[in-house]
Design a protein around this motif. Sequence first.
Motif, PDB file in Angstrom:
ATOM      1  N   GLU A   1     -14.107  41.304   1.992  1.00 55.40           N
ATOM      2  CA  GLU A   1     -15.345  40.928   1.945  1.00 55.40           C
ATOM      3  C   GLU A   1     -15.677  39.540   1.405  1.00 55.40           C
ATOM      4  OE1 GLU A   1     -17.890  43.721   0.142  1.00 55.40           O
ATOM      5  OE2 GLU A   1     -18.006  45.297   1.743  1.00 55.40           O
ATOM      6  N   LYS A   2     -14.936  39.283   0.193  1.00 57.17           N
ATOM      7  CA  LYS A   2     -14.979  37.966  -0.572  1.00 57.17           C
ATOM      8  C   LYS A   2     -14.197  36.958   0.284  1.00 57.17           C
ATOM      9  CE  LYS A   2     -13.256  35.829  -4.711  1.00 57.17           C
ATOM     10  NZ  LYS A   2     -12.491  35.856  -6.103  1.00 57.17           N
TER      11      LYS A   2
ATOM     12  N   GLY B   1     -16.631  36.199   3.552  1.00 52.50           N
ATOM     13  CA  GLY B   1     -17.470  35.276   3.043  1.00 52.50           C
ATOM     14  C   GLY B   1     -17.214  33.995   2.632  1.00 52.50           C
ATOM     15  N   PHE B   2     -16.024  33.656   2.138  1.00 47.44           N
ATOM     16  CA  PHE B   2     -15.504  32.309   2.251  1.00 47.44           C
ATOM     17  C   PHE B   2     -15.205  31.786   3.656  1.00 47.44           C
ATOM     18  CE2 PHE B   2     -11.689  29.389   2.132  1.00 47.44           C
ATOM     19  CZ  PHE B   2     -12.266  28.450   1.490  1.00 47.44           C
TER      20      PHE B   2
ATOM     21  N   ARG C   1     -13.114  45.140  -1.176  1.00 52.05           N
ATOM     22  CA  ARG C   1     -13.757  43.939  -2.063  1.00 52.05           C
ATOM     23  C   ARG C   1     -13.269  42.646  -1.628  1.00 52.05           C
ATOM     24  NH1 ARG C   1     -14.817  47.225  -7.868  1.00 52.05           N
ATOM     25  NH2 ARG C   1     -16.437  48.491  -7.312  1.00 52.05           N
ATOM     26  N   ARG C   2     -11.840  42.677  -1.705  1.00 45.82           N
ATOM     27  CA  ARG C   2     -11.233  41.624  -1.274  1.00 45.82           C
ATOM     28  C   ARG C   2     -11.370  40.922   0.078  1.00 45.82           C
ATOM     29  NH1 ARG C   2      -5.386  42.520  -4.102  1.00 45.82           N
ATOM     30  NH2 ARG C   2      -5.885  42.511  -6.299  1.00 45.82           N
TER      31      ARG C   2
ATOM     32  N   ASP D   1      -5.624  40.259   1.196  1.00 51.03           N
ATOM     33  CA  ASP D   1      -6.114  41.176   1.964  1.00 51.03           C
ATOM     34  C   ASP D   1      -6.038  41.059   3.415  1.00 51.03           C
ATOM     35  OD1 ASP D   1      -8.764  39.431   3.447  1.00 51.03           O
ATOM     36  OD2 ASP D   1      -8.136  38.514   1.745  1.00 51.03           O
TER      37      ASP D   1
END
Length: 261
Positions: free
Chosen positions: A60-61, A64-65, A57-58, A86
């Motif tokens: 992917e976050k 994305g940024f 999850r981290r 991450d």
Amino acid sequence: MSTATPEAAVQAGMGFGHFIAQSDAVGKTLLAILVIMSVLSWALILIKGITQIVRQRRSEKFLGFFWNARSLDEVAGEIQTHGAHDPFGHLTAHAIHAQAHHARYGAAKLAEAGSAQDFVTRTIKKVLDEETTRLENGLTTLATIGATAPFVGLFGTVWGVYHALLAIGMSGSGTLDKVAGPVGEALIMTGIGLGVAIPAVMAYNAITRSNRVLNAKLDAFAFELMTFLSMGSPLADNGKSGKSAAPSVQPLRPAPLAANT
């Protein structure tokens, strides 16, 4: 009035509890080893599973940024503000810091020798090795449990059968009803060994595959990141502009690591 025979009453009293009560120090030690193996493997499975979910999850976050950022300076500011939690953020932070450090101080030490690109490349490889080592933590223990637990259980079965046959021989009765109960009880240890090993093997295979996928993504991301740092443009821009492309950067792949204990 009960019609149960003495033999049936004896057989009814047999089971796992009876087997443990009749076991000697060796049998109980083997059972304790299997219990410890089971607790340790399930603890590792839960810890690694939760860690992988959080890491995914981290990651992917952050990705994305990263791909929506306008510049590496914006990415560096985000990392400085919120930190890197991450593998991709960790890799990016070290690569940007290495480039800035070399640009400011140059090759002041042997570890910083060479051009800025050489220094950043070595830094990225080092971070990839660290991430690979971190991902592999605990896998050796899972593999060891999966490989040895069935044999520990089998040893317990052999030991239990041996003592059961000795007791039957001393009693002077070798009929099937006298042999089946004690031997059947001894087979419980083999079942316990398999029950410990199967989850450990399945978890090891699943975690190893997940780590292999993450390492491949990190390898590809490191190539992109190195290109951004060296040329200041994405890979898609190569060949589209009138400028000649800079020398290609070889994909960065961590060297094989020794098995962790």
